[in-house]
Design an enzyme around this catalytic site. Structure first.
Site, PDB file in Angstrom:
ATOM      1  N   ASP A 132     -43.214  22.001   4.836  1.00 31.67           N
ATOM      2  CA  ASP A 132     -43.664  20.697   5.331  1.00 31.67           C
ATOM      3  C   ASP A 132     -43.617  20.590   6.846  1.00 31.67           C
ATOM      4  OD1 ASP A 132     -42.278  18.741   2.579  1.00 31.67           O
ATOM      5  OD2 ASP A 132     -44.014  20.050   2.742  1.00 31.67           O
ATOM      6  N   ARG A 162     -49.109   7.808   4.230  1.00 35.48           N
ATOM      7  CA  ARG A 162     -48.408   8.090   2.964  1.00 35.48           C
ATOM      8  C   ARG A 162     -46.970   8.489   3.224  1.00 35.48           C
ATOM      9  NH1 ARG A 162     -51.193  11.914  -1.291  1.00 35.48           N
ATOM     10  NH2 ARG A 162     -49.124  11.465  -2.121  1.00 35.48           N
ATOM     11  N   CYS A 168     -53.975  18.713  -5.595  1.00 37.51           N
ATOM     12  CA  CYS A 168     -54.187  17.907  -4.393  1.00 37.51           C
ATOM     13  C   CYS A 168     -54.763  18.874  -3.364  1.00 37.51           C
ATOM     14  CB  CYS A 168     -52.868  17.301  -3.933  1.00 37.51           C
ATOM     15  SG  CYS A 168     -51.809  18.471  -3.139  1.00 37.51           S
ATOM     16  N   ARG A 197     -50.921  22.870  -7.808  1.00 34.28           N
ATOM     17  CA  ARG A 197     -49.633  22.181  -8.033  1.00 34.28           C
ATOM     18  C   ARG A 197     -49.423  21.847  -9.505  1.00 34.28           C
ATOM     19  NH1 ARG A 197     -48.565  18.126  -3.192  1.00 34.28           N
ATOM     20  NH2 ARG A 197     -46.410  18.504  -3.810  1.00 34.28           N
ATOM     21  N   LYS A 254     -38.892  10.325   2.642  1.00 30.19           N
ATOM     22  CA  LYS A 254     -39.856  10.073   1.564  1.00 30.19           C
ATOM     23  C   LYS A 254     -39.494  10.934   0.343  1.00 30.19           C
ATOM     24  CE  LYS A 254     -43.940  12.311   1.579  1.00 30.19           C
ATOM     25  NZ  LYS A 254     -44.192  13.088   0.339  1.00 30.19           N
ATOM     26  N   ASN A 255     -39.183  12.208   0.584  1.00 31.98           N
ATOM     27  CA  ASN A 255     -39.005  13.145  -0.531  1.00 31.98           C
ATOM     28  C   ASN A 255     -37.647  13.058  -1.204  1.00 31.98           C
ATOM     29  OD1 ASN A 255     -41.600  13.843  -0.096  1.00 31.98           O
ATOM     30  ND2 ASN A 255     -41.154  15.816   0.869  1.00 31.98           N
TER      31      ASN A 255
HETATM   32  C1  EPZ Z   1     -41.945  18.814  -3.049  1.00 25.40           C
HETATM   33  O1  EPZ Z   1     -43.144  18.980  -3.787  1.00 25.40           O
HETATM   34  C2  EPZ Z   1     -42.307  17.906  -1.889  1.00 25.40           C
HETATM   35  N1  EPZ Z   1     -42.774  16.616  -2.402  1.00 25.40           N
HETATM   36  C3  EPZ Z   1     -43.406  18.564  -1.046  1.00 25.40           C
HETATM   37  O2  EPZ Z   1     -43.640  17.712   0.075  1.00 25.40           O
HETATM   38  C4  EPZ Z   1     -42.886  19.908  -0.546  1.00 25.40           C
HETATM   39  O3  EPZ Z   1     -43.904  20.553   0.184  1.00 25.40           O
HETATM   40  C5  EPZ Z   1     -42.461  20.776  -1.728  1.00 25.40           C
HETATM   41  O4  EPZ Z   1     -41.483  20.067  -2.527  1.00 25.40           O
HETATM   42  C6  EPZ Z   1     -41.867  22.106  -1.302  1.00 25.40           C
HETATM   43  O5  EPZ Z   1     -40.764  21.886  -0.483  1.00 25.40           O
HETATM   44  C7  EPZ Z   1     -41.860  15.724  -2.817  1.00 25.40           C
HETATM   45  O6  EPZ Z   1     -40.668  15.978  -2.819  1.00 25.40           O
HETATM   46  C8  EPZ Z   1     -42.404  14.394  -3.306  1.00 25.40           C
HETATM   47  P1  EPZ Z   1     -42.431  22.406  -5.712  1.00 25.40           P
HETATM   48  P2  EPZ Z   1     -43.081  19.672  -5.247  1.00 25.40           P
HETATM   49  O7  EPZ Z   1     -42.373  21.998  -7.137  1.00 25.40           O
HETATM   50  O8  EPZ Z   1     -41.873  19.230  -5.969  1.00 25.40           O
HETATM   51  C9  EPZ Z   1     -45.424  25.587  -7.543  1.00 25.40           C
HETATM   52  C10 EPZ Z   1     -44.896  16.495   1.619  1.00 25.40           C
HETATM   53  O9  EPZ Z   1     -45.685  16.870   2.502  1.00 25.40           O
HETATM   54  N2  EPZ Z   1     -45.049  24.976  -8.827  1.00 25.40           N
HETATM   55  O10 EPZ Z   1     -41.225  22.969  -5.071  1.00 25.40           O
HETATM   56  O11 EPZ Z   1     -44.395  19.481  -5.890  1.00 25.40           O
HETATM   57  C11 EPZ Z   1     -46.302  24.626  -6.741  1.00 25.40           C
HETATM   58  O12 EPZ Z   1     -47.634  24.749  -7.135  1.00 25.40           O
HETATM   59  C12 EPZ Z   1     -44.942  17.133   0.255  1.00 25.40           C
HETATM   60  O13 EPZ Z   1     -44.008  15.617   1.775  1.00 25.40           O
HETATM   61  C13 EPZ Z   1     -45.490  25.559 -10.003  1.00 25.40           C
HETATM   62  O14 EPZ Z   1     -46.181  26.562  -9.987  1.00 25.40           O
HETATM   63  O15 EPZ Z   1     -42.919  21.192  -4.819  1.00 25.40           O
HETATM   64  C14 EPZ Z   1     -46.076  25.079  -5.328  1.00 25.40           C
HETATM   65  O16 EPZ Z   1     -46.917  26.174  -5.068  1.00 25.40           O
HETATM   66  C15 EPZ Z   1     -46.076  18.150   0.128  1.00 25.40           C
HETATM   67  N3  EPZ Z   1     -45.148  24.972 -11.195  1.00 25.40           N
HETATM   68  C16 EPZ Z   1     -44.617  25.534  -5.339  1.00 25.40           C
HETATM   69  O17 EPZ Z   1     -44.282  25.763  -6.710  1.00 25.40           O
HETATM   70  C17 EPZ Z   1     -44.366  23.849 -11.245  1.00 25.40           C
HETATM   71  O18 EPZ Z   1     -44.069  23.372 -12.374  1.00 25.40           O
HETATM   72  C18 EPZ Z   1     -43.659  24.510  -4.749  1.00 25.40           C
HETATM   73  O19 EPZ Z   1     -43.695  23.393  -5.569  1.00 25.40           O
HETATM   74  C19 EPZ Z   1     -43.929  23.280 -10.044  1.00 25.40           C
HETATM   75  C20 EPZ Z   1     -44.272  23.865  -8.845  1.00 25.40           C
END
Ligand code: EPZ
Length: 421
Positions: free
Chosen positions: A308, A400, A116, A121, A22-23
């Site tokens: 995850d 999802r 969410c 996020r 998915k990711n």
């Molecule tokens: C991706 O989310 C995945 N989703 C998530 O999977 C996964 O948990 C996550 O990466 C971490 O591995 C997809 O790929 C669609 P991040 P993403 O940006 O890109 C903070 C699942 O269950 N952050 O690495 O949103 C954020 O709040 C989902 O399949 C900022 O502060 O993850 C979080 O605390 C859940 N500012 C941390 O970084 C930003 O601009 C990780 O976020 C971006 C992120």
């Protein structure tokens, strides 16, 4: 809303084929916005989130045709560069259309994804990176309004290796003028797969999968359609979920169709806990294991322990011998499965971002509520081995990100009934 009725305990045996990730699928489908031609994909997983991003692409005028797991996306023409709140609110990964829209059209209006269940996020790292490349960004009425003449290559250093921000900047850099360097980039395998997809069309990228990625900008006319249909990598998170299910179920389960090296850290932890399995090139064969011992894990960006898989690991830890500690460092609210597990008899104490799990002999079935995707998977794992019936409610969270997980588990010997709601 559908629910699942699970009768436990059950032993799982047999083979399960993992779906595409998915990711990796979501950013790759967003990247088709860059492509002024038709692109064919095979093996695209049948997931709610995939349906959402396809609807979003279609809302921009992109042509999408889907036959089972084969999809053709033709972004030769787009009518608009608008990602509406109605779609974005259901899936925050929709923000991944921002980079490609800006790169190709110099403008985009994308709803802020909003938080969410697992956390606020924000997308500040995405936006700061795009501003570094020359985008002018304002937030108006809940929308990201972005404009630029032409994105310029830049050195973009991330304060945190954000997966989504890495993907957005990579896609933006494809049509930027000159070279973009992403420092402190995310190293998840899904980043590597996005790079492979872009490179299959002539984009020059170095260092994908490492913390420093270099993308050489090019002209739209220089992009070429991939020479063969693209297949996304197997889903390492789904694979981890089934490996843990196999261990908890106490049988012999072959989990195939993914790259075990994408799960190295998880497999190392499971081995230390006493799990027995054989690792092949594209499968893991889970053998019957003695009762496992507790462990300490801390979720980290790749190659560390993946957030995850945290909830699913906690399901396993609730039944091992001795204590375990889980520290969640990526998201601020990713323990919502805990109260539901406690209702099934798990012994877990929360202290800030740490959970102390005391292994128990058995769990008992109970009505439980899904709150987010991976928490839902963890509750299913608990239900498989709990004594009695577990009614798992709000399984749309599960749908999802897991393709027909109830059918796959039933084929392995689980007793699961989906009640359409
Ligand atoms: C991706 O989310 C995945 N989703 C998530 O999977 C996964 O948990 C996550 O990466 C971490 O591995 C997809 O790929 C669609 P991040 P993403 O940006 O890109 C903070 C699942 O269950 N952050 O690495 O949103 C954020 O709040 C989902 O399949 C900022 O502060 O993850 C979080 O605390 C859940 N500012 C941390 O970084 C930003 O601009 C990780 O976020 C971006 C992120």
């Amino acid at each position: 809303m559908d629910k699942l009725l699970v009768q436990g305990p059950c032993q799982l045996n047999g083979e399960v084929e993992i779906s595409s990730a998915k990711n990796a699928t979501l950013p790759i489908l967003a990247a088709t916005i860059l492509c002024p031609y038709a692109v064919k994909f095979v093996g695209i997983p049948d997931l709610m989130d995939v349906g959402t991003i396809l609807k979003l692409l279609q809302s921009m005028g992109i042509k999408v045709s889907k036959h089972d797991h084969e999809i053709v996306i033709d972004a030769t023409q787009l009518d608009n560069q608008h990602a509406d709140y109605t779609l974005v609110k259901t899936m925050r990964a929709s923000v991944l259309v921002l980079g490609p829209l800006l790169a190709r059209y110099g403008q985009a209006s994308v709803s802020l994804p909003g938080g969410c269940a697992i956390g606020a996020r924000p997308v500040d790292i995405h936006l700061t990176g795009l501003e570094k490349m020359g985008a002018h960004i304002e937030i108006e009425n809940g929308y990201i309004k972005a404009k630029c003449n032409k994105l310029k290559g830049a050195v973009v250093s991330f304060p945190f290796p954000s997966v989504g921000a890495t993907e957005n900047i990579m896609m933006a850099a494809v049509l930027a003028e000159g070279e973009t360097v992403i420092e402190n980039a995310a190293q998840e395998p899904e980043i590597d797969d996005l790079a492979d997809f872009l490179m299959s069309q002539g984009v020059r990228i170095e260092g994908a999968g490492t913390s420093r990625i270099v993308i050489h900008g090019m002209k739209l006319s220089e992009l070429k359609a991939p020479s063969k249909p693209y297949r996304v990598i197997g889903d390492r998170i789904e694979a981890a979920t089934f490996i843990i299910a196999g261990i908890m179920g106490g049988g012999e389960v072959k989990v195939k169709g993914f790259n075990p090296s994408h799960l190295q850290y998880v497999l190392d932890v499971l081995t230390k806990m006493g799990a027995k399995f054989e690792i092949g090139s594209d499968y893991v064969l889970v053998h019957q294991s003695p009762r496992l011992k507790g462990a300490m894990i801390e979720t980290l960006p790749f190659p560390g322990f993946p957030t995850d898989v945290q909830a699913q690991m906690m399901a396993l830890m609730s039944l091992v011998e001795g204590n375990s500690v889980v520290t969640e460092t990526i998201f601020e609210n990713r323990f919502m499965h805990v109260p539901e597990m406690i209702r099934m008899g798990a012994k877990i104490q929360l202290k800030g971002n740490a959970a102390l799990i005391e292994g128990v002999e058995s769990l008992s079935g109970a009505p439980v509520m899904c709150t987010d995707l991976r928490a839902s998977a963890a509750l299913i794992l608990c239900a498989l081995v709990a004594h009695g019936q577990t009614e798992v409610q709000r399984v749309y969270h599960l749908d999802r990100g897991y393709e027909k997980i109830d059918e796959k588990l039933t084929k392995l010997g689980a007793n699961i009934q989906r009640v359409r709601g």
